[in-house]
Write an enzyme that holds these catalytic residues in place. Sequence first.
Site, PDB file in Angstrom:
ATOM      1  N   LYS A 130      -3.575   1.833 -17.948  1.00  0.00           N
ATOM      2  CA  LYS A 130      -2.936   1.692 -16.627  1.00  0.00           C
ATOM      3  C   LYS A 130      -1.785   2.681 -16.574  1.00  0.00           C
ATOM      4  CE  LYS A 130      -3.233  -0.848 -12.850  1.00  0.00           C
ATOM      5  NZ  LYS A 130      -4.454  -1.448 -12.263  1.00  0.00           N
TER       6      LYS A 130
HETATM    7  P1  NAD Z   1      -2.511  -1.867  -1.519  1.00  0.00           P
HETATM    8  O1  NAD Z   1      -1.271  -1.115  -1.771  1.00  0.00           O
HETATM    9  O2  NAD Z   1      -3.605  -1.230  -0.760  1.00  0.00           O
HETATM   10  O3  NAD Z   1      -2.159  -3.256  -0.800  1.00  0.00           O
HETATM   11  C1  NAD Z   1      -1.166  -4.117  -1.263  1.00  0.00           C
HETATM   12  C2  NAD Z   1      -0.937  -5.178  -0.194  1.00  0.00           C
HETATM   13  O4  NAD Z   1       0.022  -6.128  -0.686  1.00  0.00           O
HETATM   14  C3  NAD Z   1      -0.379  -4.629   1.112  1.00  0.00           C
HETATM   15  O5  NAD Z   1      -1.027  -5.244   2.195  1.00  0.00           O
HETATM   16  C4  NAD Z   1       1.083  -5.066   1.077  1.00  0.00           C
HETATM   17  O6  NAD Z   1       1.619  -5.250   2.368  1.00  0.00           O
HETATM   18  C5  NAD Z   1       0.956  -6.383   0.343  1.00  0.00           C
HETATM   19  N1  NAD Z   1       2.249  -6.823  -0.195  1.00  0.00           N
HETATM   20  C6  NAD Z   1       3.106  -6.139  -0.974  1.00  0.00           C
HETATM   21  N2  NAD Z   1       4.204  -6.870  -1.209  1.00  0.00           N
HETATM   22  C7  NAD Z   1       4.032  -8.032  -0.554  1.00  0.00           C
HETATM   23  C8  NAD Z   1       4.821  -9.191  -0.375  1.00  0.00           C
HETATM   24  N3  NAD Z   1       6.018  -9.305  -0.963  1.00  0.00           N
HETATM   25  N4  NAD Z   1       4.337 -10.216   0.382  1.00  0.00           N
HETATM   26  C9  NAD Z   1       3.132 -10.111   0.965  1.00  0.00           C
HETATM   27  N5  NAD Z   1       2.322  -9.029   0.829  1.00  0.00           N
HETATM   28  C10 NAD Z   1       2.787  -8.010   0.089  1.00  0.00           C
HETATM   29  O7  NAD Z   1      -3.032  -2.342  -2.972  1.00  0.00           O
HETATM   30  P2  NAD Z   1      -4.492  -2.797  -3.388  1.00  0.00           P
HETATM   31  O8  NAD Z   1      -5.173  -1.620  -3.971  1.00  0.00           O
HETATM   32  O9  NAD Z   1      -5.121  -3.557  -2.294  1.00  0.00           O
HETATM   33  O10 NAD Z   1      -4.162  -3.765  -4.621  1.00  0.00           O
HETATM   34  C11 NAD Z   1      -3.802  -5.123  -4.434  1.00  0.00           C
HETATM   35  C12 NAD Z   1      -3.902  -5.846  -5.762  1.00  0.00           C
HETATM   36  O11 NAD Z   1      -5.236  -5.729  -6.253  1.00  0.00           O
HETATM   37  C13 NAD Z   1      -3.018  -5.325  -6.876  1.00  0.00           C
HETATM   38  O12 NAD Z   1      -2.665  -6.387  -7.733  1.00  0.00           O
HETATM   39  C14 NAD Z   1      -3.930  -4.378  -7.609  1.00  0.00           C
HETATM   40  O13 NAD Z   1      -3.510  -4.150  -8.941  1.00  0.00           O
HETATM   41  C15 NAD Z   1      -5.212  -5.153  -7.541  1.00  0.00           C
HETATM   42  N6  NAD Z   1      -6.418  -4.359  -7.756  1.00  0.00           N
HETATM   43  C16 NAD Z   1      -6.689  -3.275  -6.988  1.00  0.00           C
HETATM   44  C17 NAD Z   1      -7.876  -2.574  -7.180  1.00  0.00           C
HETATM   45  C18 NAD Z   1      -8.287  -1.422  -6.306  1.00  0.00           C
HETATM   46  O14 NAD Z   1      -9.422  -0.953  -6.457  1.00  0.00           O
HETATM   47  N7  NAD Z   1      -7.472  -0.975  -5.378  1.00  0.00           N
HETATM   48  C19 NAD Z   1      -8.741  -2.962  -8.214  1.00  0.00           C
HETATM   49  C20 NAD Z   1      -8.437  -4.088  -8.965  1.00  0.00           C
HETATM   50  C21 NAD Z   1      -7.257  -4.778  -8.722  1.00  0.00           C
END
Ligand code: NAD
Length: 448
Positions: A130
Amino acid sequence: MSKATIVAPSRQQFGSPVFDELGMERDPDNLYLQTIDAILHAAEILELPHHVQVILAQPKNEIMVHFPVRMDDGHHALFKGYRVQHNNALGPYKGGLRYHPEVGLDDVKTLAALMTMKCSLVRIPFGGGKGGIKCDPRGLSETELRRVTRRFVSAIASQIGPDVDIPAPDVGTNAQVMAWFADTYMNITRDKESVDAIGVVTGKPVEFGGSVGREKATGQGVIDVLAEMMPEVGLEMKSSSCSVLGFGNVGSWAAKLWAERGGKVLAVMDHTGAIYNDQGLDVFAVDEYVRQNRGVAGFEKTPHGADAITEEQFYQTQVDVFIPAALEQMITSEKAELIDCKLIAEAANAPTTPAGERLLLERGIEILPAILCSAGGVTVSYFEWIQNRSQVYWDAERVDEELNRHMVLAARRVQLARHRYNVDLRTAAYIAALDAIGKVYKLRGIFP
Ligand code: NAD
């Protein structure tokens, strides 16, 4: 997975004996230690050899870099970047790249360890890594973001590569960032002529070596797992309701695919606010709105039908399934008290604190753990890497079908481990993941 079989975490005390052996702290509030403690607890149940437990307790490499970048106004800012390579017994390190003001070493270590577990659980030939840059991407112009990315790649280029360590998108990064990442690497790597170099990152745009289906893959994996597991608690997606915390890549896709299968999304919350509709939100309209307005706040003023609600009301919304898809550790014990659902599908990494988890399980709420639910992204990243290496590109049907197969098999592995060892689903998922890693260590031995 009926309610009668819910098993609360069996650990009474925090801190594996391995912590003392390695001189690690025993801080129960530290996310990395919490995560490793839970993994080692599962390892004990599985009777994983002690030396493998010791190896998994710490990452293999922790890389930290500082690098200057010229900003648009001419001044130079110094950025801090991380790449943690937890374990590569199963193959090259693999894991996302996060751009966020709060990124720190312990978070990156935690997420790297979870990637080791995730890749093993879905049986793809990768280890766990990561990375991240401590920055606020929303506050950077496009040209600044590109220079930050390029400078970071040059700082870590000797430690990554398509056979070594393959980053991907995560919070705050996207396909465009991956395109800049790949282009920079391809320009500076010693083996510039190699067609394999483009495989240094996944999650690239489809026009530039990406895989169809990668953008929606994590959300789709969540839905694939839910479709497999929901019938066991007597739920069916098309007649069920959910709420989604976070409406970025993962949350928006999970919500849209849930709605496509006939389920209702009653409430959504992101960093700007929360919205609700008791008949189900038009999540496609919410998605469009968020792309233009960078958040859900204000959606209630559009003609699509929604009310603005408070954070407390959001958590209290009565639904069948609650999908946390924002950041880590948001479900504290206070939030766990409020949540009103039958099943939680952890789409985000580590969204539930240990105290929150205990409370939810005591209240009879099942938790489908993140290493299972959110493994769809890395699975399609693996497909992208295969396509880059073979130069043969798949169609959407093949990606969907292969992803579904991986997710369903992983879900069944977790169910089997749960029944065999009579443990909670998170411990079962770790056991199913550690089983494969343990077998490989047994076959390979420890060099020399
Ligand atoms: P992203 O940046 O696209 O979205 C994050 C979301 O979280 C946004 O809508 C943001 O507004 C919201 N957020 C942030 N702080 C917040 C708060 N305090 N209260 C409410 N909402 C809040 O990120 P993503 O890629 O969708 O990733 C989200 C999660 O999924 C993370 O934990 C990431 O590690 C995990 N993840 C992502 C992927 C991927 O392929 N993108 C894969 C596996 C896991």
